[in-house]
Design a protein around this motif. Structure first.
Motif, PDB file in Angstrom:
ATOM      1  N   GLU A   1       0.648  -1.095   0.008  1.00 53.92           N
ATOM      2  CA  GLU A   1      -0.222   0.043  -0.099  1.00 53.92           C
ATOM      3  C   GLU A   1       0.844   1.272  -0.056  1.00 53.92           C
ATOM      4  N   LYS A   2       0.475   2.390  -0.367  1.00 50.64           N
ATOM      5  CA  LYS A   2       1.070   3.667  -0.480  1.00 50.64           C
ATOM      6  C   LYS A   2       1.421   4.100   0.724  1.00 50.64           C
ATOM      7  N   VAL A   3       2.752   4.431   1.092  1.00 53.98           N
ATOM      8  CA  VAL A   3       3.144   4.947   2.594  1.00 53.98           C
ATOM      9  C   VAL A   3       3.867   6.130   2.303  1.00 53.98           C
ATOM     10  N   THR A   4       3.521   7.079   3.084  1.00 51.14           N
ATOM     11  CA  THR A   4       4.373   8.232   2.818  1.00 51.14           C
ATOM     12  C   THR A   4       5.059   8.652   4.109  1.00 51.14           C
ATOM     13  N   GLY A   5       6.224   9.525   4.103  1.00 48.67           N
ATOM     14  CA  GLY A   5       6.630  10.256   5.195  1.00 48.67           C
ATOM     15  C   GLY A   5       7.514   9.027   6.208  1.00 48.67           C
ATOM     16  N   VAL A   6       8.098   8.143   5.513  1.00 53.25           N
ATOM     17  CA  VAL A   6       8.697   7.300   6.445  1.00 53.25           C
ATOM     18  C   VAL A   6      10.256   7.382   6.051  1.00 53.25           C
ATOM     19  N   VAL A   7      11.174   7.745   6.837  1.00 50.29           N
ATOM     20  CA  VAL A   7      12.584   8.104   6.688  1.00 50.29           C
ATOM     21  C   VAL A   7      13.482   7.118   7.375  1.00 50.29           C
ATOM     22  N   VAL A   8      14.825   7.102   7.045  1.00 47.96           N
ATOM     23  CA  VAL A   8      15.851   6.427   7.894  1.00 47.96           C
ATOM     24  C   VAL A   8      16.084   7.323   8.951  1.00 47.96           C
ATOM     25  N   GLY A   9      15.902   6.640  10.364  1.00 49.96           N
ATOM     26  CA  GLY A   9      16.403   7.322  11.328  1.00 49.96           C
ATOM     27  C   GLY A   9      17.664   6.692  12.082  1.00 49.96           C
TER      28      GLY A   9
ATOM     29  N   ILE B   1      10.980   3.576   2.260  1.00 50.45           N
ATOM     30  CA  ILE B   1      10.201   2.985   1.496  1.00 50.45           C
ATOM     31  C   ILE B   1      10.977   2.710   0.241  1.00 50.45           C
ATOM     32  N   SER B   2      11.688   3.413  -0.379  1.00 52.84           N
ATOM     33  CA  SER B   2      12.502   3.199  -1.558  1.00 52.84           C
ATOM     34  C   SER B   2      13.694   2.237  -1.143  1.00 52.84           C
ATOM     35  N   LEU B   3      14.329   2.364  -0.235  1.00 56.19           N
ATOM     36  CA  LEU B   3      15.158   1.581   0.243  1.00 56.19           C
ATOM     37  C   LEU B   3      14.887   0.208   0.610  1.00 56.19           C
ATOM     38  N   LEU B   4      13.472  -0.335   0.884  1.00 59.23           N
ATOM     39  CA  LEU B   4      12.893  -1.547   1.334  1.00 59.23           C
ATOM     40  C   LEU B   4      12.236  -1.910  -0.149  1.00 59.23           C
ATOM     41  N   ASN B   5      12.266  -0.997  -1.070  1.00 56.91           N
ATOM     42  CA  ASN B   5      11.537  -1.574  -2.396  1.00 56.91           C
ATOM     43  C   ASN B   5       9.997  -1.680  -2.283  1.00 56.91           C
ATOM     44  N   LEU B   6       9.681  -0.986  -1.387  1.00 55.20           N
ATOM     45  CA  LEU B   6       8.056  -1.162  -1.341  1.00 55.20           C
ATOM     46  C   LEU B   6       7.258  -0.161  -2.135  1.00 55.20           C
ATOM     47  N   ASP B   7       7.930   0.549  -2.917  1.00 54.56           N
ATOM     48  CA  ASP B   7       7.353   1.700  -3.892  1.00 54.56           C
ATOM     49  C   ASP B   7       7.625   0.833  -5.469  1.00 54.56           C
ATOM     50  N   ASP B   8       7.875  -0.505  -5.321  1.00 53.26           N
ATOM     51  CA  ASP B   8       8.099  -1.002  -6.537  1.00 53.26           C
ATOM     52  C   ASP B   8       6.500  -1.332  -7.031  1.00 53.26           C
TER      53      ASP B   8
END
Length: 179
Positions: A41-49, A154-161
């Motif tokens: 599902e579309k996820v926004t606003g998640v960054v590496v901390g 999200i990009s690092l985890l490839n969840l935007d694929d």
């Protein structure tokens, strides 16, 4: 056959096409595209901390009070994961983030302590339980040390694929691999 759009991009530049346009092109070549679906599902606003400190919550036995650098600012976040520790790089949903199920993250108080975001497990980001590595099944996923703080998790985890499902028939063995 399932084809990852990100993986296909490593072989050929398809960036000028939307997934739907690419599906139409593939279908016109004689291979039926059955569906085009997002990985999650579309996820926004998640960054590496980067967890700068992690201490026992003063008012709860199973919660931790963490100071997390999210790239440019440090947030105090209350976390209940048993494997959270200082020095880790983790996925952080900052205030305003939207997680699967249209779950909006906002500043809140947990047991009297302010929490300015959420440290997320893979399941909370939409990864199916069966796809989560065993060591992270009951806690937080930890990124490798070389991952940049503030990067899009999200990009690092490839969840935007996107996944393109091809309907292959037995006579098309030539189409049963990415290459």
């Amino acid at each position: 056959m399932l084809v990852s759009l990100n993986w296909l991009q490593e072989y050929i530049d398809v960036s000028k096409y939307t997934p739907e346009e690419l599906a139409e092109i593939i279908t016109k070549t004689g291979i039926e595209v059955e569906s085009v679906e997002p990985v999650a599902e579309k996820v926004t606003g998640v960054v590496v901390g980067h967890v700068k400190s992690c201490e026992q919550h003063p008012n709860a036995d199973k919660l931790s009070l963490c100071q997390v650098d999210v790239g440019g600012e440090t947030l105090q976040i209350v976390c209940g994961a048993p494997n959270i520790a200082e020095g880790q790089k983790v996925a952080v949903a900052v205030p305003g983030a939207v997680l699967p199920g249209n779950f909006k993250i906002k500043k809140t108080k947990l047991r009297g302590e302010e929490s300015n975001g959420m440290i997320c497990s893979l399941q909370e980001l939409g990864v199916d339980e069966k796809d989560v590595p065993k060591e992270y099944a009951d806690g937080i996923y930890v990124f490798p040390e070389d991952v940049e703080v503030g990067a899009n998790a999200i990009s690092l985890l490839n969840l935007d694929d996107m996944i393109i499902e091809l309907g292959l028939t037995p006579n098309r063995a030539d189409a049963m691999s990415m290459a």
